[in-house]
Design a protein around this motif. Structure first.
Motif, PDB file in Angstrom:
ATOM      1  N   ALA A 106       0.967  -1.143  -0.086  1.00  0.00           N
ATOM      2  CA  ALA A 106      -0.125   0.162   0.006  1.00  0.00           C
ATOM      3  C   ALA A 106       0.735   1.295   0.026  1.00  0.00           C
ATOM      4  O   ALA A 106       0.461   2.313  -0.782  1.00  0.00           O
ATOM      5  CB  ALA A 106      -0.862  -0.110   1.213  1.00  0.00           C
ATOM      6  N   TRP A 107       1.817   1.141   0.561  1.00  0.00           N
ATOM      7  CA  TRP A 107       2.824   2.331   0.830  1.00  0.00           C
ATOM      8  C   TRP A 107       3.650   2.685  -0.560  1.00  0.00           C
ATOM      9  O   TRP A 107       3.677   3.876  -1.054  1.00  0.00           O
ATOM     10  CB  TRP A 107       3.911   2.233   2.054  1.00  0.00           C
ATOM     11  CG  TRP A 107       5.020   3.037   1.766  1.00  0.00           C
ATOM     12  CD1 TRP A 107       5.073   4.384   2.184  1.00  0.00           C
ATOM     13  CD2 TRP A 107       6.323   2.720   1.328  1.00  0.00           C
ATOM     14  NE1 TRP A 107       6.227   4.902   2.094  1.00  0.00           N
ATOM     15  CE2 TRP A 107       7.292   4.009   1.602  1.00  0.00           C
ATOM     16  CE3 TRP A 107       7.141   1.425   1.220  1.00  0.00           C
ATOM     17  CZ2 TRP A 107       8.458   3.986   1.418  1.00  0.00           C
ATOM     18  CZ3 TRP A 107       8.310   1.586   0.898  1.00  0.00           C
ATOM     19  CH2 TRP A 107       9.147   2.844   0.970  1.00  0.00           C
ATOM     20  N   SER A 108       4.271   1.509  -1.058  1.00  0.00           N
ATOM     21  CA  SER A 108       4.876   1.777  -2.472  1.00  0.00           C
ATOM     22  C   SER A 108       4.264   1.377  -3.648  1.00  0.00           C
ATOM     23  O   SER A 108       4.963   1.984  -4.581  1.00  0.00           O
ATOM     24  CB  SER A 108       6.362   0.847  -2.064  1.00  0.00           C
ATOM     25  OG  SER A 108       5.840  -0.758  -2.174  1.00  0.00           O
ATOM     26  N   GLY A 109       3.427   0.666  -3.452  1.00  0.00           N
ATOM     27  CA  GLY A 109       2.846   0.345  -4.994  1.00  0.00           C
ATOM     28  C   GLY A 109       3.469  -0.696  -5.754  1.00  0.00           C
ATOM     29  O   GLY A 109       3.464  -0.710  -6.833  1.00  0.00           O
ATOM     30  N   ALA A 110       4.499  -1.204  -5.107  1.00  0.00           N
ATOM     31  CA  ALA A 110       5.549  -2.055  -5.837  1.00  0.00           C
ATOM     32  C   ALA A 110       6.077  -3.396  -4.768  1.00  0.00           C
ATOM     33  O   ALA A 110       5.794  -3.251  -3.612  1.00  0.00           O
ATOM     34  CB  ALA A 110       6.936  -1.249  -6.253  1.00  0.00           C
ATOM     35  N   SER A 111       6.646  -4.151  -5.482  1.00  0.00           N
ATOM     36  CA  SER A 111       6.962  -5.367  -4.804  1.00  0.00           C
ATOM     37  C   SER A 111       8.310  -5.562  -3.975  1.00  0.00           C
ATOM     38  O   SER A 111       8.620  -6.343  -3.054  1.00  0.00           O
ATOM     39  CB  SER A 111       6.911  -6.625  -5.659  1.00  0.00           C
ATOM     40  OG  SER A 111       7.713  -6.524  -6.788  1.00  0.00           O
ATOM     41  N   TRP A 112       9.193  -4.515  -4.434  1.00  0.00           N
ATOM     42  CA  TRP A 112      10.605  -4.587  -4.006  1.00  0.00           C
ATOM     43  C   TRP A 112      10.760  -4.362  -2.561  1.00  0.00           C
ATOM     44  O   TRP A 112      11.655  -4.982  -1.937  1.00  0.00           O
ATOM     45  CB  TRP A 112      11.504  -3.461  -4.795  1.00  0.00           C
ATOM     46  CG  TRP A 112      11.020  -2.028  -4.477  1.00  0.00           C
ATOM     47  CD1 TRP A 112      10.269  -1.158  -4.994  1.00  0.00           C
ATOM     48  CD2 TRP A 112      11.511  -1.039  -3.467  1.00  0.00           C
ATOM     49  NE1 TRP A 112      10.146   0.003  -4.760  1.00  0.00           N
ATOM     50  CE2 TRP A 112      11.051   0.087  -3.496  1.00  0.00           C
ATOM     51  CE3 TRP A 112      12.471  -1.615  -2.361  1.00  0.00           C
ATOM     52  CZ2 TRP A 112      11.092   0.925  -2.498  1.00  0.00           C
ATOM     53  CZ3 TRP A 112      12.483  -0.507  -1.319  1.00  0.00           C
ATOM     54  CH2 TRP A 112      12.012   0.598  -1.441  1.00  0.00           C
ATOM     55  N   PRO A 113       9.945  -3.735  -1.727  1.00  0.00           N
ATOM     56  CA  PRO A 113       9.986  -3.644  -0.493  1.00  0.00           C
ATOM     57  C   PRO A 113       9.804  -4.808   0.112  1.00  0.00           C
ATOM     58  O   PRO A 113      10.365  -5.392   1.333  1.00  0.00           O
ATOM     59  CB  PRO A 113       9.001  -2.365   0.097  1.00  0.00           C
ATOM     60  CG  PRO A 113       8.642  -1.586  -1.060  1.00  0.00           C
ATOM     61  CD  PRO A 113       8.848  -2.796  -2.202  1.00  0.00           C
ATOM     62  N   ILE A 114       8.739  -5.652  -0.170  1.00  0.00           N
ATOM     63  CA  ILE A 114       8.171  -6.863   0.380  1.00  0.00           C
ATOM     64  C   ILE A 114       9.599  -7.718   0.095  1.00  0.00           C
ATOM     65  O   ILE A 114       9.958  -8.706   0.807  1.00  0.00           O
ATOM     66  CB  ILE A 114       7.207  -7.404  -0.382  1.00  0.00           C
ATOM     67  CG1 ILE A 114       6.049  -6.436  -0.358  1.00  0.00           C
ATOM     68  CG2 ILE A 114       6.657  -8.635   0.157  1.00  0.00           C
ATOM     69  CD1 ILE A 114       4.719  -6.652  -1.255  1.00  0.00           C
ATOM     70  N   ALA A 115      10.123  -7.746  -1.164  1.00  0.00           N
ATOM     71  CA  ALA A 115      11.365  -8.664  -1.575  1.00  0.00           C
ATOM     72  C   ALA A 115      12.431  -8.441  -0.487  1.00  0.00           C
ATOM     73  O   ALA A 115      13.038  -9.413   0.148  1.00  0.00           O
ATOM     74  CB  ALA A 115      11.843  -8.578  -2.777  1.00  0.00           C
ATOM     75  N   LEU A 116      12.676  -7.158  -0.118  1.00  0.00           N
ATOM     76  CA  LEU A 116      13.768  -6.961   0.967  1.00  0.00           C
ATOM     77  C   LEU A 116      13.391  -7.149   2.168  1.00  0.00           C
ATOM     78  O   LEU A 116      14.124  -7.953   3.006  1.00  0.00           O
ATOM     79  CB  LEU A 116      13.912  -5.407   0.860  1.00  0.00           C
ATOM     80  CG  LEU A 116      15.258  -4.669   1.746  1.00  0.00           C
ATOM     81  CD1 LEU A 116      16.379  -5.336   1.001  1.00  0.00           C
ATOM     82  CD2 LEU A 116      14.955  -3.057   1.522  1.00  0.00           C
TER      83      LEU A 116
END
Length: 452
Positions: A393-403
């Motif tokens: 919801a914060w980033s709109g992308a998957s890279w923070p989840i991968a991190l």
């Protein structure tokens, strides 16, 4: 714990009973996670927007994880005092009844705020039951098995966890297939929950036929300890508890991202949930039979190398996992899930039962396993889908989840690297099994955290 070798037929019977019993109990527990991703946001939290409703549904899922340490403490205490078998029977009955009642609950449209209140209450009961299940299910096998096959046999208890997920996901896929969207939301989602009571009865018949473990029977002949097992294990095995906790960070955190968050992530990027559910069923089915292979490998080369290898696989696969999802290609999504659950998660969870059992002396093994295992479930497993959803919801992308996945993997690598090698067959860089067992006998009655 001394290497008490039970009758081979009893070892196999214990493995089968643990497999089927845990499969049924985890079927019940995973049903909730699947329903939280698919329907609970609509039926129990309709006043929120879809993404916030999903977070709320995952929040009620996390409540079950918060209750798991309480179940571990309660059933760990009595499991160390009066036996493993009786606790396994009790937890199975509690879980079955709670799951059936969830399937009979009225929704928000019928009773308003009481619907989520009742849902949360029953999720707490589920959490207490499953918190007491894992340690007993592992010990009923590992304490029957000889040390040189402990990894292989005890991994079958985890196979039950994998099959439980397969059963729950398959049940939901079938319910969706035979109903329309409207009828599924009206009543179809309830069927897998209600049917669980029949499966519970079957599991109960199986568990009632197994014998108490030789290790527990041997412990019963020793002088009684006055301290409660929980206090005893905290006093004598603090490092082992921390190691078990750290070892589970990647295993439990990653698994609930792969198994529950991936369903809601698929919806966010426009991929049908049916594709992900099918991929999860196939992946978990293969993982279920890969677990004993990883357990057997840990019998040969040690617990630590196999477990660390699984954590490293999670780290390496974190970014490719979401990249393959973002492709929206069903074949690539199958590959993403297959590698993540079969190799990364499978290596850790297949090695975990023997590794954790050998970290604790038998007199406090139930309490020790439950405490380390369920604290990680509460803190990491229950909240990882919420954290992932918030990051999305914060980033709109998957890279923070991968991190986030990478960070959890690193915690586990460091925790397991700090642990001793607990497999007596590989102690001393390849000593003969007989020599290792001869050396360990004088330690069987002390408070050493390593036992076989």
């Amino acid at each position: 714990m001394a290497d008490v070798k039970g009758n081979p037929s009893e070892v196999r019977k214990a493995a089968i009973a643990s497999l089927f019993g845990s499969a049924l109990e985890w079927y019940d527990f995973f049903l909730y996670g699947t329903a939280a991703a698919l329907v609970f946001n609509t039926l129990f939290f309709p006043t929120f927007n879809p993404l916030v409703g999903t977070i709320a549904a995952f929040g009620t899922n996390a409540v079950g994880f918060l209750a798991r340490p309480l179940g571990g403490i309660i059933f760990g205490h009595f499991g160390d005092r009066i036996g493993r078998k009786s606790m396994l029977v009790t937890t199975l009955v509690i879980m079955g009844v709670a799951t059936c009642l969830i399937g009979l609950l009225p929704t928000y449209a019928t009773v308003g705020v009481w619907a989520p209140v009742l849902l949360v209450t029953l999720r707490v009961v589920q959490g207490i039951a499953v918190g007491g299940e894992w340690g007993g299910g592992v010990l009923i096998v590992s304490e029957h098995a000889p040390s040189h096959r402990r990894g292989f046999y005890s991994a079958w208890s985890q196979t039950g966890v994998g099959l439980g997920f397969v059963l729950s996901a398959a049940a939901y896929a079938l319910a969706q297939e035979v109903t329309t969207k409207e009828s599924f939301l009206a009543w179809g989602w309830r069927i897998p929950f209600v049917v669980g009571i029949l499966l519970t009865a079957a599991g109960l018949l199986i568990r009632l036929r197994i014998m108490e473990t030789p290790a527990f029977q041997e412990k019963e002949s020793e002088p009684k300890k006055s301290a409660p097992p929980l206090l005893d294990v905290i006093r004598t095995h603090p490092k082992s508890i921390l190691i078990a906790f750290g070892a589970r960070v990647a295993e439990t955190g990653a698994s609930y991202l792969f198994l529950t968050f991936s369903l809601s992530y698929a919806s966010e990027i426009g991929v049908g949930k049916g594709v992900v559910l099918a991929a999860l069923v196939v992946g978990m089915l293969f993982e279920s039979f890969a677990m004993p292979m990883f357990g057997a490998l840990s019998d040969r080369i040690g617990r630590r190398p196999v477990y660390i290898g699984g954590a490293i696989a999670v780290i390496v696969w974190a970014y490719p996992f979401f990249a393959l999802f973002d492709s929206r290609n069903p074949v690539l999504i199958f590959v993403a899930i297959f590698v993540a659950v079969v190799i990364g998660h499978g290596a850790m969870i297949g090695t975990q039962p023997a590794f954790f059992t050998e970290l604790f002396a038998s007199r406090v093994a139930y309490s020790g396993l439950a405490l380390g295992h369920e604290l990680a479930s509460m803190i990491v497993g229950g909240f990882s889908p919420i954290v992932a959803t918030a990051l999305l919801a914060w980033s709109g992308a998957s890279w923070p989840i991968a991190l986030f996945l990478v960070g959890m993997g690193l915690v586990t690598v460091f925790a397991v690297a700090a642990a001793p090698e607990t497999n007596p067959n590989v102690l001393g860089n390849g000593k003969a099994r007989q020599e290792a067992e001869a050396e360990e006998k004088p330690k069987s009655s002390d408070s050493s955290p390593i036992h076989s």
